[in-house]
Design a protein around this motif. Structure first.
Motif, short mmCIF file in Angstrom:
data_model
loop_
_atom_site.label_atom_id
_atom_site.label_comp_id
_atom_site.label_asym_id
_atom_site.label_seq_id
_atom_site.Cartn_x
_atom_site.Cartn_y
_atom_site.Cartn_z
N GLU A 212 7.13 0.11 12.70
CA GLU A 212 6.67 1.14 11.59
C GLU A 212 7.83 2.37 11.23
N GLY A 213 8.85 2.56 12.17
CA GLY A 213 9.93 3.70 11.83
C GLY A 213 9.47 4.86 12.83
N ARG A 214 10.53 5.46 13.22
CA ARG A 214 10.37 6.47 14.13
C ARG A 214 9.53 7.71 13.82
N GLU A 215 9.08 7.86 12.70
CA GLU A 215 8.19 8.90 11.98
C GLU A 215 6.93 8.77 12.79
N THR B 239 28.30 20.13 11.09
CA THR B 239 27.82 21.41 10.93
C THR B 239 26.14 21.06 10.58
N LYS B 240 25.27 22.06 10.48
CA LYS B 240 23.91 21.96 10.39
C LYS B 240 23.60 21.55 8.79
N GLU B 241 24.71 22.11 7.93
CA GLU B 241 24.62 21.81 6.49
C GLU B 241 24.96 20.05 6.43
N GLN B 242 26.02 19.91 7.10
CA GLN B 242 26.50 18.44 6.92
C GLN B 242 25.41 17.51 7.27
N TYR B 243 24.89 17.96 8.49
CA TYR B 243 23.63 17.20 8.95
C TYR B 243 22.72 16.95 8.02
N GLU B 244 22.08 18.04 7.62
CA GLU B 244 21.15 17.97 6.68
C GLU B 244 21.24 17.13 5.42
N LYS B 245 22.47 17.16 4.89
CA LYS B 245 23.06 16.36 3.85
C LYS B 245 23.04 15.02 4.10
N LEU B 246 23.66 14.68 5.29
CA LEU B 246 23.89 13.41 5.51
C LEU B 246 22.56 12.70 5.98
N LYS B 247 21.77 13.37 6.49
CA LYS B 247 20.36 12.59 7.04
C LYS B 247 19.58 12.20 5.72
N GLU B 248 19.95 12.65 4.78
CA GLU B 248 19.45 12.06 3.30
C GLU B 248 20.00 10.49 2.84
N GLU B 249 21.34 10.57 3.24
CA GLU B 249 22.12 9.26 2.86
C GLU B 249 22.04 8.12 4.18
N ILE B 250 22.19 8.37 5.35
CA ILE B 250 22.37 7.51 6.32
C ILE B 250 21.11 7.62 7.32
N PRO B 251 20.88 6.61 8.12
CA PRO B 251 19.86 6.64 8.94
C PRO B 251 20.23 7.42 10.54
N LEU B 252 20.29 8.82 10.26
CA LEU B 252 20.83 9.60 11.07
C LEU B 252 19.97 9.87 12.34
N ASN B 253 20.10 9.49 13.49
CA ASN B 253 19.00 9.62 14.49
C ASN B 253 17.87 9.21 13.94
N TYR B 254 17.59 7.87 13.37
CA TYR B 254 16.34 7.44 12.62
C TYR B 254 16.55 6.08 12.55
N TYR B 255 15.30 5.58 12.90
CA TYR B 255 15.31 4.02 12.69
C TYR B 255 14.08 3.59 11.81
N SER B 256 14.15 2.98 10.79
CA SER B 256 12.93 2.69 9.75
C SER B 256 12.04 1.73 9.93
N GLY B 257 12.39 1.00 10.86
CA GLY B 257 11.54 -0.36 11.41
C GLY B 257 11.46 -1.36 10.57
N MET B 258 10.94 -2.49 10.87
CA MET B 258 10.83 -3.60 10.37
C MET B 258 10.09 -3.69 9.12
N ILE B 259 8.89 -3.20 9.16
CA ILE B 259 7.76 -3.70 8.35
C ILE B 259 8.17 -3.15 6.80
N ASN C 281 0.81 -1.44 -0.15
CA ASN C 281 0.05 0.02 0.19
C ASN C 281 0.80 1.25 -0.14
N GLU C 282 0.52 2.25 -0.47
CA GLU C 282 0.98 3.72 -0.30
C GLU C 282 1.01 4.04 1.09
N GLU C 283 -0.09 3.64 1.60
CA GLU C 283 -0.45 4.22 2.96
C GLU C 283 0.36 3.15 3.92
N PRO C 284 1.26 3.72 4.94
CA PRO C 284 1.93 2.75 5.78
C PRO C 284 1.01 1.98 6.65
N GLN C 285 1.38 0.80 6.86
CA GLN C 285 0.35 0.08 7.89
C GLN C 285 0.62 0.15 9.32
#
Lengths: 530, 453
Positions: free
Chosen positions: A374-377, A408-428, A30-34
Motif C-alpha cells: 500500500e505504500g509507506r504512508e 539542504t532542507k529546501e533541496q530535500y523538500e523540492k526533490l521529495k516531490e519529484e523522486i521517491p525520496l525515503n519513500y516507497y509507494s508499494g505495489m497496489i 476507488n478514491e479510497e486506498p485499498q
C-alpha cells in the motif's frame, strides 16, 4: 472476478475463511486506498510458500557476504539447505577470502541439545579460525538453540576478544516472527549495530550504496556496470557480491539506493537517523524502470553533467538492446502473467513484463508487509501484534562524528516531490483495475486461481513451479531465475525477454496431447464406414 | 574453487564443513510421498517444510506437496498441540488427502511435543488416517528420517489378520522412483506378487498431461501397507533406510525379514533375485538372465575403460555400500569411501569388502565433504562418484565426476533412470566409463586422440 474469489474462499473452514479473505483483493478504481492484510501468521496446515526467520537472516541477508564465515549453530539441515542454493554470486577480488562455496555448521547432536551447545560452538569457532583465518564470523541460531538457551552472544563476544576478529551473533531462530521477514530485520539490526560505521574507507564523488540487491544470477554486476559507466562509485553492495569490509564504510556514501525494500529498508531508515543519509527506492528490473531509477539517482545529486552522462548512457544502452528486445517482444506481446514472489519482486517484475507487452493479472508477495503493498504512508496505521513485537525494533541515535546531510532542507523538500525520496509507494497503486492481489498465496488458492485466470506465465518459486508446469502453464522461477540471469538492467532485460520468449514457445508445449488421441478417430471411421 | 581447504589435516570436533548429509525430516517427507494420496506434514517452523519441499523438488523436478504446523514463538514456548490439531482439521478440509503423515522437527522434538496424544485429540474424518514418525534433526540424517517414517507406516498400518496374501514386501530404501520401477519390473517378470512401500514412482516422476493432480496415481495404497502384515517375507533393501521397518514387521506381524544391499551392481542384484526366488519358489526368468549376461559381456569387454582406476565414493550409506561392491566387481580401486550419515556398520561393512579385496582405503561414516577433499588433496584419485555437492571438489581437483545418489540438483533426467538391477548396472558402467573416456579425450594430444575406444 470478485465472485470467483468469494467462491474460492467460501470453501474454507470458518476460521480460515475469516483470515484469508482479508489477504486477497481485486484492484478497484476507488478514491479510497485499498487495504490488505499482510505480515501475519500463516494458519497451521495451510500449504504456504513461506520460509522462516533463519532463512531471512542467514539465507538472504548474511549469506551473500562473501568474506564472512557464516556459521550455522544448530542441527545440520538449516546450514545444508542454505548452501549455494540462492544463486547470490560473488567474485573474489584481490587477496580477500571468499567463502561462498563453503557451508559451516555446528551440526548439533542429541547430547548437545540436552547438555547445551555452547561448548561445541566455541570449538567450531576455534576450528574455523585455525583453518580459514577469516576476518569475520557470523553466528546464526536455529530453532533448538533458542529453546535450550545457548548464549551465543556471550560466545561471540568472547571469541571476538580471543581472536581479535569480528564475531557477530544473530538470534534468528526459525520460529521467530511469521516468515523470513523477521530474519531480514534481525540481520539488518546486527549489521547496523556491529558492522556499518566501523570502517573509514575514503570515497570519491557520487558515492552510493546499493541496498537490497542480492546479485542473483549476476543482477548486481549488471547494475554496477551501468552505474559505473555513468560515473558513480559503489561503496557497498548490500549484500550480493558484498563484503563485510565494504559494508563497514557504507556510511561514507552520499546516498542509499534501495532495490528490495522489504528485506533492507530498516538499514536505509537507520542510516538516515544515524548518519543523515537519504535513501531512494529504485527498480532495476525492466527497461523503463531502470531508466527512471537512473534519472532519479542523478536528480538526487543534481549535477547537470551527471544528468547528461546519464542520458548518454541510457541512449547508448537502448541502441544496443532495442533491436533484440523488439524481436522477443513480438513473441511475448498480449500474454498474461501471474506473479507470486518475494517482498519486492512481484512488483519489480511487473515492469519488465510490461516492457514486453505482458499484462500482470495476479500479483502477491510471500512475506511482505502492508507498506510493500500500500505504500509507506500507511506505516503509522500498522498495528503491532505479538509476533512482530518479538523482533527487536532497534532505536539508533545520531552519530555526531559521521552525521552529514547531503541536501539542504529546501533541496530535500523540492526533490521529495519529484523522486521517491525515503519513500516507497508499494505495489497496489500501479496495478490495473480488475487485477488481483493476494498475500501469502497458498497451494489451494494457487490451484484455483490458475484455473480461473488461465495466465500464460506463472512466475513464482521452485515449490509451486511444477504445479503450474503440470497444468501446462509455462512457469518461471523468479527467485532463482531457473538458473539464468542476470535479469536486471538493460542487458538483463534482454536475457529475461529471451528466456520468457523461449519458455513460452518451446516446441514441446505443442506435443502434450499424443497425436493418436486426435487422429486415429478419422481412420477408424473411414474403415468402419465401408 | 574451495581454495582454502588445506592439505594438512586439522582435528575437528565442533565444526562441520560442507556436509554430506542433511536432516531427518526431509527423508521422512520423501518416504511419506510414497503413500498414495498422502500429504506429509512437517510439525515445526514453516521454514523446515519450505526447505524440504524445495530440496525434493529440485532433485525430482516434480511437485512436492507437504503442509506445516507453522510454529510461532508462542507455539515454541507453549507447545505445538494446538498447531497440530488445527493443521489436521485444515488439511483434511482443504486438501483432502487419505493420509496425513506427520513428522517432527528439532523444534517440536526439543519441546517434547507428544504427537500421538495430539492426534488422538484431533478430529480425523472417518476413513482417513494420521500416522507419525519422530524425526529429530539432531540425530542421524535424512536416511534415518526415511527409515523412521517407514517404521511409522508399519507401526500404524501393517496388520496380520491370519490371511496370508502370498506376496513379498519390498522396502526399496531411499532410491529414485526409477529404481522403484525397475525393482517392480524385475519382480513382475518373475511373476512374484509384491507390496512395495514406500513407492514414489508415479508420484515424483509424473508425465506432463496438462492437468495438475495434487495426488498423482502412484504411491503405495494404504490397504496394501495394511496387508503387508500378511506377506510371506519382507525384503529391506539397504540396511540404513529399510532394516528398521522390516524388523518391525517381524515384531508386529511375524513377517520374516531379509535385509539385503540396495541392488546396485551384479552381486547385489544377484543376491536380491536369488533371495526373492528362494522364498517365493519362482524361478529367475530367461529375460532377466539375458540382461545379466549383457552386463557381464560389457564388463569383460570394456574393463580397460575403468579397471585399476582409483575411485572416491561418497553419498548415502546404502547406495555407497552397494556402489563400493560394484566398483570392486569392475576391478576399480575404492580409495575413499565416505558417507555423512553416522553408523559404524557402514565402516564395518565397507572395510570388510575392501579387506577381502586386499585394498587399503579410508572409510568413514558421519563424515563431511571437507574431509573427503582433504583426503583427495593428499592422494588424488582418478574419478569421484558422488552427489551434486561433490561437484565443488571435482572442479577444485579437476577430477572426472559421476553424479549418483541423492541429491542431484544440477542435472536432469536422473530420477527417471534406474541405477538398480542389471539395467541400472549397465547405466552405472556407462556413466563411469564415459566420464573417464571424456577425460582421456579432453587431455589427449592430437596425435593421441583415439577414434575408437
Amino acid at each position: 472476478m470478485k465472485k470467483k474469489i468469494d467462491k474460492m474462499v467460501e470453501t474454507y473452514p470458518a476460521a480460515v475463511f475469516k483470515n484469508r479473505k482479508e489477504h486477497i483483493l481485486v484492484k478497484e478504481n476507488n478514491e479510497e486506498p485499498q487495504k490488505i492484510k499482510a505480515n501475519t501468521r500463516t494458519i497451521p496446515g495451510i500449504i504456504t510458500n513461506r520460509g522462516c526467520c533463519y532463512a531471512g537472516c542467514k539465507g538472504v541477508v548474511l549469506g551473500p557476504l562473501r568474506d564472512a564465515v557464516v556459521l550455522t549453530h544448530g542441527p545440520i539441515g538449516c546450514g545444508y539447505y542454505t548452501w549455494g542454493t540462492r544463486r547470490n554470486k560473488g567474485r573474489t577480488s584481490g587477496d580477500e577470502k571468499n567463502f561462498l562455496n563453503y557451508c559451516f555448521s555446528t551440526d548439533l547432536q542429541e547430547g548437545d541439545i540436552v547438555f547445551g551447545g555452547e561448548k561445541k560452538l566455541v570449538k567450531a569457532i576455534k576450528e574455523a579460525v585455525e583453518i580459514f583465518n577469516p576476518k569475520t564470523i557470523f553466528i546464526c541460531s536455529t530453532c533448538p538453540v533458542g529453546l535450550i538457551g545457548d548464549d551465543i552472544h556471550a560466545v561471540a563476544s568472547n571469541a571476538e576478544k580471543e581472536y581479535g576478529i569480528k564475531v557477530v551473533s544473530f538470534s534468528c531462530e526459525g520460529y521467530k516472527g511469521v516468515s523470513q521477514s523477521g530474519g531480514h530485520h534481525i540481520a539488518n539490526n546486527g549489521l547496523i549495530k556491529h558492522i556499518i560505521g566501523t570502517g573509514d574507507k575514503a570515497v570519491g564523488k557520487y558515492a552510493i550504496n546499493i541496498l537490497g540487491e542480492y546479485n542473483i544470477g549476476g543482477d548486481g554486476w549488471e547494475i554496477e556496470r551501468i552505474l559505473g559507466k555513468i560515473g558513480y562509485e559503489i561503496v557497498s553492495l548490500m549484500v550480493g557480491n558484498g563484503t563485510v569490509e565494504d559494508l563497514k564504510s557504507a556510511h561514507k556514501a552520499d546516498l542509499n539506493v534501495i532495490q528490495c525494500h522489504r528485506s533492507i529498508n530498516y538499514i536505509g531508515e537507520m542510516m538516515g537517523t544515524k548518519y543523515g543519509m537519504d535513501w531512494i527506492k529504485v527498480n532495476f528490473i525492466g527497461v523503463k524502470s531502470t531508466i527512471e531509477s537512473l534519472r532519479n539517482i542523478a536528480k538526487y545529486f543534481g549535477d547537470p553533467e551527471l544528468m547528461e552522462r546519464t542520458e548518454a548512457v541510457i541512449q547508448e544502452e537502448l541502441e544496443e538492446i532495442n533491436p533484440q528486445l523488439e524481436e522477443y517482444k513480438k513473441m511475448c506481446e498480449g500474454k498474461t502473467a501471474a506473479l507470486f514472489v518475494g517482498g519486492s519482486r512481484a512488483h519489480h517484475y511487473q515492469h519488465v513484463l510490461k516492457d514486453l507487452g505482458i499484462k500482470t493479472i495476479l500479483a502477491g508477495y510471500e512475506f511482505a508487509h502492508r507498506d510493500d503493498y500500500e505504500g509507506r504512508e500507511i506505516i503509522p496505521d500498522i498495528k503491532e501484534d505479538g509476533d512482530s513485537k518479538n523482533i527487536e525494533s532497534l532505536e539508533v541515535q545520531k552519530d555526531p562524528e559521521n552525521y552529514k546531510l547531503f541536501l539542504t532542507k529546501e533541496q530535500y523538500e523540492k526533490l521529495k516531490e519529484e523522486i521517491p525520496l525515503n519513500y516507497y509507494s508499494g505495489m497496489i497503486k500501479e496495478m490495473e483495475n480488475g487485477t488481483i492481489v493476494v498475500d501469502d498465496l497458498n497451494h489451494y488458492e494457487t490451484e484455483e486461481l490458475l484455473k480461473a485466470l488461465k495466465p500464460d506465465i506463472f512466475c513464482s518459486g521452485i515449490k509451486d513451479k511444477y504445479i503450474a508446469h503440470k497444468a501446462g502453464i509455462y512457469s518461471k522461477q523468479l527467485h532463482s531465475y531457473d538458473y539464468s540471469g542476470p535479469y536486471a538492467g538493460f542487458k538483463g532485460a534482454v536475457i529475461f525477454a529471451r528466456d520468457i520468449a523461449m519458455g513460452l514457445t518451446t516446441p514441446a508445449w505443442n506435443m502434450i496431447v499424443p497425436p493418436w488421441k486426435t487422429s486415429p478417430m478419422l481412420e477408424g471411421s473411414y474403415i468402419g464406414g465401408n | 574453487m574451495l581454495d582454502y581447504t588445506p592439505k594438512e589435516y586439522v582435528n575437528r570436533s565442533g565444526l562441520v564443513i560442507n556436509p554430506a548429509k542433511t536432516c531427518q525430516p526431509v527423508g521422512a517427507m520423501y518416504a511419506a510421498l510414497g503413500i498414495h494420496k498422502c500429504l506429509p506434514h512437517s510439525h515445526g517452523s514453516q521454514g523446515c517444510c519450505a526447505y524440504h519441499r524445495k530440496f525434493l523438488t529440485r532433485n525430482f523436478r516434480d511437485p512436492v506437496m507437504a503442509s506445516t504446523s507453522s510454529f510461532t514463538e508462542g507455539a515454541a514456548v507453549f507447545g505445538g498441540g494446538s498447531n497440530l490439531k488445527t493443521s489436521i482439521k485444515n488439511v483434511f478440509t482443504i486438501y483432502n488427502p487419505d493420509v496425513i503423515a506427520v513428522h517432527t522437527t528439532c523444534l517440536s522434538e526439543t519441546i517434547g511435543d507428544d504427537i500421538p496424544t495430539y492426534v488422538a485429540q484431533s478430529n480425523v474424518p472417518e476413513g482417513k488416517v494420521v500416522i507419525h514418525a519422530n524425526t529429530p534433526s539432531y540425530t542421524g540424517s535424512h536416511i534415518t528420517g526415511f527409515s523412521n517414517m517407514v517404521l511409522g507406516m508399519v507401526k500404524y498400518l501393517s496388520q496380520n489378520n491370519d490371511n496370508p496374501n502370498g506376496k513379498v514386501n519390498i522396502i526399496p530404501g531411499f532410491v529414485n522412483p526409477a529404481d522403484m520401477r525397475e525393482i517392480k519390473r524385475m519382480l513382475k517378470e518373475m511373476g512374484i506378487g509384491f507390496i512395495m512401500f514406500p513407492d514414489t514412482s508415479g508420484v515424483l516422476d509424473t508425465p506432463l498431461t496438462g492437468k495438475y493432480e495434487m495426488y498423482p496415481k502412484g504411491g503405495t495404497r494404504v490397504e496394501d501397507i495394511i496387508d503387508s502384515g500378511n506377506s510371506m517375507a519382507t525384503f529391506g533393501l539397504g540396511s540404513f533406510s529399510s532394516a528398521d521397518g522390516a524388523f518391525q514387521l517381524e515384531k508386529k506381524c511375524k513377517v520374516s525379514p531379509k535385509i539385503l544391499k540396495t541392488p546396485i551392481g551384479i552381486k547385489a542384484t544377484d543376491e536380491f533375485l536369488m533371495a526373492v526366488s528362494s522364498i517365493t519358489g519362482k524361478e529367475i526368468p530367461e529375460e532377466i538372465e539375458e540382461e545379466r549376461g549383457q552386463v557381464i559381456d560389457i564388463m569383460c569387454d570394456c574393463h580397460y575403460h575403468y579397471e585399476g582406476k582409483k575411485v572416491a565414493i561418497s553419498g548415502d550409506p546404502d547406495i555407497v555400500i552397494a556402489l563400493t561392491e560394484f566398483a570392486l566387481s569392475l576391478g576399480m580401486i575404492p580409495k575413499y569411501v565416505l558417507t555423512g550419515t553416522p553408523g559404524e556398520s557402514f565402516d564395518r561393512e565397507v572395510k570388510s569388502m575392501l579387506d577381502e579385496a586386499g585394498i587399503e582405503a579410508k572409510v568413514k561414516s558421519g563424515a563431511d565433504l571437507f574431509t573427503l577433499h582433504q583426503w583427495m588433496k593428499n592422494e588424488p584419485v582418478d574419478i569421484l562418484l558422488g552427489t551434486t555437492h561433490a561437484k565443488y571438489i571435482a572442479l577444485a581437483e579437476d577430477v572426472p565426476f559421476v553424479r549418483i545418489g541423492f541429491p542431484i540438483l544440477d542435472r536432469s533426467v536422473h530420477s527417471y533412470m534406474p541405477i538398480v538391477g542389471y539395467k541400472g548396472a549397465m547405466r552405472v558402467i556407462e556413466m563411469i566409463s564415459n566420464a573417464l573416456l571424456d577425460r582421456q579425450d579432453r587431455d589427449a594430444a592430437d596425435e593421441d586422440v583415439e577414434l575408437i575406444m
